[in-house]
Design an enzyme around this catalytic site. Structure first.
Site, PDB file in Angstrom:
ATOM      1  N   HIS A 192      30.988 -50.992 -26.801  1.00  0.00           N
ATOM      2  CA  HIS A 192      30.634 -50.918 -28.219  1.00  0.00           C
ATOM      3  C   HIS A 192      29.363 -50.094 -28.411  1.00  0.00           C
ATOM      4  O   HIS A 192      29.329 -49.171 -29.243  1.00  0.00           O
ATOM      5  CB  HIS A 192      30.442 -52.342 -28.764  1.00  0.00           C
ATOM      6  CG  HIS A 192      30.074 -52.389 -30.212  1.00  0.00           C
ATOM      7  ND1 HIS A 192      30.996 -52.635 -31.207  1.00  0.00           N
ATOM      8  CD2 HIS A 192      28.875 -52.213 -30.844  1.00  0.00           C
ATOM      9  CE1 HIS A 192      30.395 -52.611 -32.388  1.00  0.00           C
ATOM     10  NE2 HIS A 192      29.101 -52.359 -32.195  1.00  0.00           N
ATOM     11  N   GLU A 193      28.332 -50.408 -27.650  1.00  0.00           N
ATOM     12  CA  GLU A 193      27.069 -49.675 -27.785  1.00  0.00           C
ATOM     13  C   GLU A 193      27.207 -48.235 -27.317  1.00  0.00           C
ATOM     14  O   GLU A 193      26.568 -47.326 -27.868  1.00  0.00           O
ATOM     15  CB  GLU A 193      25.954 -50.389 -27.016  1.00  0.00           C
ATOM     16  CG  GLU A 193      25.653 -51.796 -27.497  1.00  0.00           C
ATOM     17  CD  GLU A 193      25.286 -51.864 -28.963  1.00  0.00           C
ATOM     18  OE1 GLU A 193      24.758 -50.854 -29.496  1.00  0.00           O
ATOM     19  OE2 GLU A 193      25.529 -52.912 -29.589  1.00  0.00           O
ATOM     20  N   HIS A 196      28.284 -45.989 -30.061  1.00  0.00           N
ATOM     21  CA  HIS A 196      27.160 -45.483 -30.855  1.00  0.00           C
ATOM     22  C   HIS A 196      26.480 -44.316 -30.133  1.00  0.00           C
ATOM     23  O   HIS A 196      26.113 -43.315 -30.756  1.00  0.00           O
ATOM     24  CB  HIS A 196      26.140 -46.593 -31.094  1.00  0.00           C
ATOM     25  CG  HIS A 196      26.599 -47.653 -32.038  1.00  0.00           C
ATOM     26  ND1 HIS A 196      27.106 -47.383 -33.285  1.00  0.00           N
ATOM     27  CD2 HIS A 196      26.617 -49.016 -31.927  1.00  0.00           C
ATOM     28  CE1 HIS A 196      27.423 -48.507 -33.899  1.00  0.00           C
ATOM     29  NE2 HIS A 196      27.133 -49.514 -33.097  1.00  0.00           N
ATOM     30  N   HIS A 199      28.460 -41.192 -30.427  1.00  0.00           N
ATOM     31  CA  HIS A 199      28.308 -40.656 -31.782  1.00  0.00           C
ATOM     32  C   HIS A 199      27.008 -39.858 -31.887  1.00  0.00           C
ATOM     33  O   HIS A 199      26.977 -38.762 -32.465  1.00  0.00           O
ATOM     34  CB  HIS A 199      28.314 -41.821 -32.776  1.00  0.00           C
ATOM     35  CG  HIS A 199      28.632 -41.412 -34.179  1.00  0.00           C
ATOM     36  ND1 HIS A 199      28.608 -42.300 -35.236  1.00  0.00           N
ATOM     37  CD2 HIS A 199      28.960 -40.209 -34.728  1.00  0.00           C
ATOM     38  CE1 HIS A 199      28.930 -41.677 -36.345  1.00  0.00           C
ATOM     39  NE2 HIS A 199      29.141 -40.397 -36.074  1.00  0.00           N
TER      40      HIS A 199
END
Length: 451
Positions: A192-193, A196, A199
């Protein structure tokens, strides 16, 4: 999606199976999420063994009940090194990216255990690799380190005509323990991290303040939620595992992927309830303690199947109510958007380079320089509406329900995935984890001289 009923004492129980005459008591959500997957998946044969209650509950909770295989004596093993190697393979095969650790200068990092990772992009026409940015990975917990896993940006990237491009710098901060395997919950949170981080790494707009995660909260969680879908696929799990025997690794990965899909409806209900509570807190005035507790219990009552205890004050632990004030709804919204992207681009083949490059160039590279609705329309070929988002979520719940039904009926929940998975040869792990110079598990930071 889980057929339950109440017994005479108000406890949730599963319906009687046609193959065995027994009930399982559900006393709280913790049991539903942590213990029941172990019981339902405790045997892949036609009849499940009855749980004799001798298992160590605390150990099961620490393991999240998700890493054990059907016999309870072997599981997929995840280490920081194996996860990073598997993630690197996923990036190369799906997104045309690669990463590798690089040396750091004296005083560049805040602790000896921090690893600097370089990310590169492969050009489709020439096959050459070009530098994208750097990611500082702070894997391990230590005294005085902030708890929880997180991503934050040091420097944004931009590419403006007439100016030299600026490469991004970001940080992934985790709290795993040295020389200790990771459980699947930790791996999923890391993915999940990392979403980021990806991105932030790939954003190259004209202005740095619109790069990467510097976009609306509605859209900032989409890349991270999508990475969790990758982490739930058995072929990707097989890449991440450290187990040596290939066939067994794939078998265990399929079982673990099945467990991750169990009880997704409960998690979604909780997300919806918290989002509704967040809006109530920030949109009604003036709030007071009694009203806040009442709003929380009302949201739980309306949206959750499992009753909440009136003596519980779980809302006091919700830090996102402050950091995501009035925007927590972005999590279920992003989950639905990620489900739509996953189902249409990656569900059939998580290693599709064509789909990965489309997603990379259409979504990740723009940051906030293009409206999210326009990016989705360009990626999917249409502008999704509410019905599309809801259908994407329901389809994921139906998949989990089908696997649960297969397990309950005594059928194997193993997937029919036939694509290429992990290589038959064990991967050579790079030095993702620096050696502890003192031989300990958490060396104190040495004074760094700035150059």
């Amino acid at each position: 999606h889980v057929r339950t009923r109440l017994d005479g004492q108000g406890r949730y129980v599963l319906p009687n199976s046609a193959k065995e005459d027994r009930d399982l008591e559900f006393t709280d959500v913790t049991y539903l999420q942590l213990e029941l997957p172990r019981v339902l998946c405790s045997d892949s044969s036609a009849t499940a063994r009855q749980n004799d209650g001798t298992e160590n509950t605390e150990a099961a909770k620490q393991d999240n009940g998700e890493n054990l295989d059907s016999d309870g004596d072997e599981s997929l093993t995840f280490t920081v090194g194996s996860v990073m190697d598997g993630l690197d393979q996923l990036l190369q095969r799906t997104f045309g990216l690669r990463m590798h650790p690089v040396p750091v200068s004296r005083g560049e990092v805040w602790h000896d255990s921090v690893v600097k990772v370089a990310m590169e992009r492969k050009h489709a026409k020439t096959g050459d690799w070009s530098h994208v940015g750097h990611l500082y990975c702070d894997f391990f917990s230590r005294v005085n380190k902030e708890g929880g896993d997180s991503h934050y940006t040091i420097r944004c990237g931009f590419n403006r005509p007439g100016h030299p491009p600026q490469s991004p710098l970001s940080v992934l901060s985790c709290n795993s323990h040295r020389n200790t395997p990771l459980n699947i919950a930790m791996v999923r949170t890391f993915f999940h991290e990392f979403g980021h981080g990806l991105h932030s790494m790939l954003g190259q707009p004209e202005y740095q303040h619109t790069a990467g995660t510097r976009c609306s909260n509605d859209f900032a969680e989409v890349p991270s939620e999508l990475m969790e879908y990758f982490c739930g696929h058995e072929a990707v799990l097989a890449l991440l595992a450290d187990n040596k025997e290939v066939a067994r690794r794939h078998q265990l990965a399929a079982q673990l992927a099945s467990r991750q899909q169990l009880f997704q409806a409960l998690d979604l209900q909780e997300q919806i309830a918290v989002a509704r509570y967040d809006l109530e807190v920030h949109c009604r005035a003036p709030p007071c303690q009694e009203w806040i507790e009442g709003w929380y219990h009302e949201a739980q009552r309306r949206h959750c199947s499992v009753p909440v205890s009136m003596d519980c004050s779980a809302h006091l632990r919700m830090s996102h109510i402050a950091s995501y004030g009035a925007t927590y709804y972005s999590y279920p919204w992003a989950l639905a958007t990620a489900a739509l992207i996953w189902n249409e681009l990656f569900a059939a083949d998580p290693f599709s380079l064509e789909a990965g490059q489309r997603y990379r160039d259409t979504i990740l590279s723009h940051g906030n320089s293009v409206a999210p609705s326009d990016m989705l329309a360009n990626l999917l070929g249409r502008t999704p509406d509410v019905d599309d988002l809801v259908s994407a979520l329901v389809s994921e719940l139906d998949k989990g329900n089908a696997r649960l039904q297969a397990i309950w009926d005594g059928r194997s929940p193993d997937s029919d995935w036939t694509g290429a998975g992990a290589s038959g040869k064990m991967k050579r792990q790079r030095r993702w984890v620096p050696r502890d110079r003192r031989g300990g598990s958490g060396s104190r930071r040495r004074p760094a001289r700035l150059e």
